[in-house]
Design a protein around this motif. Sequence first.
Motif, PDB file in Angstrom:
ATOM      1  N   GLY A  26       0.815  -1.216   0.000  1.00  0.00           N
ATOM      2  CA  GLY A  26       0.000   0.000   0.000  1.00  0.00           C
ATOM      3  C   GLY A  26       0.843   1.257   0.000  1.00  0.00           C
ATOM      4  N   LEU A  27       1.899   1.281   0.831  1.00  0.00           N
ATOM      5  CA  LEU A  27       2.772   2.454   0.881  1.00  0.00           C
ATOM      6  C   LEU A  27       3.510   2.662  -0.439  1.00  0.00           C
ATOM      7  N   ILE A  28       4.016   1.582  -1.013  1.00  0.00           N
ATOM      8  CA  ILE A  28       4.728   1.689  -2.293  1.00  0.00           C
ATOM      9  C   ILE A  28       3.799   2.217  -3.380  1.00  0.00           C
ATOM     10  N   LEU A  29       2.599   1.670  -3.461  1.00  0.00           N
ATOM     11  CA  LEU A  29       1.652   2.129  -4.485  1.00  0.00           C
ATOM     12  C   LEU A  29       1.224   3.578  -4.241  1.00  0.00           C
ATOM     13  N   PHE A  30       1.008   3.928  -2.969  1.00  0.00           N
ATOM     14  CA  PHE A  30       0.576   5.286  -2.641  1.00  0.00           C
ATOM     15  C   PHE A  30       1.679   6.295  -2.950  1.00  0.00           C
ATOM     16  N   ILE A  31       2.899   6.004  -2.525  1.00  0.00           N
ATOM     17  CA  ILE A  31       4.012   6.926  -2.732  1.00  0.00           C
ATOM     18  C   ILE A  31       4.342   7.071  -4.217  1.00  0.00           C
ATOM     19  N   SER A  32       4.242   5.974  -4.962  1.00  0.00           N
ATOM     20  CA  SER A  32       4.562   6.028  -6.389  1.00  0.00           C
ATOM     21  C   SER A  32       3.474   6.721  -7.202  1.00  0.00           C
ATOM     22  N   GLY A  33       2.311   6.933  -6.601  1.00  0.00           N
ATOM     23  CA  GLY A  33       1.228   7.621  -7.297  1.00  0.00           C
ATOM     24  C   GLY A  33       0.440   6.742  -8.251  1.00  0.00           C
ATOM     25  N   ILE A  34       0.612   5.441  -8.149  1.00  0.00           N
ATOM     26  CA  ILE A  34      -0.119   4.512  -9.014  1.00  0.00           C
ATOM     27  C   ILE A  34      -1.594   4.539  -8.634  1.00  0.00           C
ATOM     28  N   VAL A  66     -10.662  -3.120  -6.942  1.00  0.00           N
ATOM     29  CA  VAL A  66     -10.781  -3.445  -5.518  1.00  0.00           C
ATOM     30  C   VAL A  66      -9.441  -3.618  -4.811  1.00  0.00           C
ATOM     31  N   LEU A  67      -8.322  -3.292  -5.448  1.00  0.00           N
ATOM     32  CA  LEU A  67      -7.022  -3.460  -4.805  1.00  0.00           C
ATOM     33  C   LEU A  67      -6.920  -2.644  -3.525  1.00  0.00           C
ATOM     34  N   ASP A  68      -7.363  -1.388  -3.546  1.00  0.00           N
ATOM     35  CA  ASP A  68      -7.277  -0.557  -2.351  1.00  0.00           C
ATOM     36  C   ASP A  68      -8.122  -1.118  -1.215  1.00  0.00           C
ATOM     37  N   GLU A  69      -9.318  -1.599  -1.525  1.00  0.00           N
ATOM     38  CA  GLU A  69     -10.163  -2.191  -0.487  1.00  0.00           C
ATOM     39  C   GLU A  69      -9.523  -3.452   0.092  1.00  0.00           C
TER      40      GLU A  69
END
Length: 159
Positions: A26-34, A66-69
């Motif tokens: 989650g952190l990697i995806l959030f920080i990368s802006g994906i 649904v990845l974020d959920e």
Amino acid sequence: MKTHFLFPNKYKKFGWILFVPSLLTGLILFISGIDFGNYFKMNVFAFYSDQFLSESKFFTIIENGVLDEILIVLIIVGAILISFSKTKNEDEFISKIRYESLVWATYLNFILMIIATLVIYGFEYFNVLLANVFAMLLFFIIRFHFMIYKLNKSSNDEE
């Protein structure tokens, strides 16, 4: 001592297995802006849906990534299992540390939320609210395990 609301100790390991990879992903995806919305798209039931440039709907089926959920649920379930599983030697002192850590985490979480509310505005505040979903459990886990570490270290130093 009775611990009415704690999971058995074996659940803690499963909690770590859920929590760490989900949080890191989650952190990697959030920080990368994906954009999370592009992953694992499927039709899901929505109690309420207010999608951009469309009308609001209740009790409907929508297409959603649904990845974020999935990550949010895995992080929360993992953190709960870590936080509320018994230690191997659960006694009154451990319960006291658990209680104090929970109170400490609650105070810290709400102090930080008050500060964020006063100094962060606009859409970025949504990110603060998202982080707040996990913050109290994360603060509790850090403090509780730090206090247990200190207790074990002082016990080993005395021997």
